[in-house]
Design an enzyme around this catalytic site. Sequence first.
Site, short mmCIF file in Angstrom:
data_model
loop_
_atom_site.label_atom_id
_atom_site.label_comp_id
_atom_site.label_asym_id
_atom_site.label_seq_id
_atom_site.Cartn_x
_atom_site.Cartn_y
_atom_site.Cartn_z
N GLN A 70 0.74 -1.32 -0.48
CA GLN A 70 0.31 0.15 -0.22
C GLN A 70 0.80 1.60 -0.12
OE1 GLN A 70 -3.72 0.33 -0.52
NE2 GLN A 70 -3.46 -1.67 -0.61
N SER A 71 2.42 1.10 -0.83
CA SER A 71 3.49 2.23 -0.44
C SER A 71 2.46 3.83 -1.51
CB SER A 71 4.48 1.75 -1.49
OG SER A 71 4.89 3.13 -1.43
N ASN A 72 2.35 4.66 -0.88
CA ASN A 72 1.72 5.86 -1.33
C ASN A 72 2.49 6.58 -2.08
OD1 ASN A 72 -0.78 6.43 0.45
ND2 ASN A 72 0.84 6.39 2.34
#
Length: 313
Positions: A70-72
């Site tokens: 879920q890396s921004n």
Amino acid sequence: MTVPLSHWPTPLDRAPRLSAALGLRPGDLTVKRDDLTDLGGGNKVRKLEHLAAEAVRDGATVLVTQGGVQSNHARMTAAAAARLGLGAVLVLGGTPARDRPGNLALEGALGARVVVVPDPADVDARVAEVAADLRAAGEVPAVLPLGGSSVTGARGYLACAAELGEQAPGARHVVVAVGSGGTMAGLVAGLGAGRVLGVDTGAVPDPAERVAALAAALGGDPSGLRLRRDQVGDGYGAPTEAAGTALRTAARTEGLLLDPVYTAKALAGLAAAVADGSIRPGEPTVFVHTGGLPGLFGHPLAAELAAEALEAS
């Protein structure tokens, strides 16, 4: 050298009800709205303006980066690549939940290629393989660091520090989430270590060392670095009761939407700092909202919040 990817400066908003809920005076707390940047919102765009400029200068045809599922930073790298007419390959460590796509849905919309690596320990090796395969195919990959946190990327938060110098010159405390370290490092280099309070989220094992090294490389003095490590809980991405409380409090007092991985833990750290007297009523305080909302929809807390809403109906 930068490429323009957003509009500056981001706003600085008063948050009187949240301030009072935390135990401060109503006028003490303001929020630096780096969640309101372009490319889907969040702090990584400041770093990408520098990193992508370097990539374009070097003739890159595709941006390659890494992060958690879920890396921004990965999501915003895909958006920056689309804006600049480049390809994007995202190497993500962990196991995605198919019923909670979160940032992955946006990465699909942006046309990025996502490579999932179940064991995060294998991500660095997989990035190297991806870059080698791209070169063999005639592409020119630019490999961007985890979280955009290199000396080049951290320069983006020197600009944020300059904005805060004009918007909140009297701020005694600037509170920010710490992941890969570049955001805090830029603020420390621009504002001084004594004014910046970082809240570790557990993204890396050595946050203090990373922040100190980057801040020093930017010309800052990291001595006296202020870093809280009491909000990590069971690890990066793992929910904590304090973060859940902070997320709900921000939403219900100011309509301010946080994410459970970074900004909720940072606000929980601010609450803890008020509780233990590290931050006192009457001391002007800035909370840097680094974005990350799409990640909420890939996190187990999203289902819990939805259930609360249905129970209240």
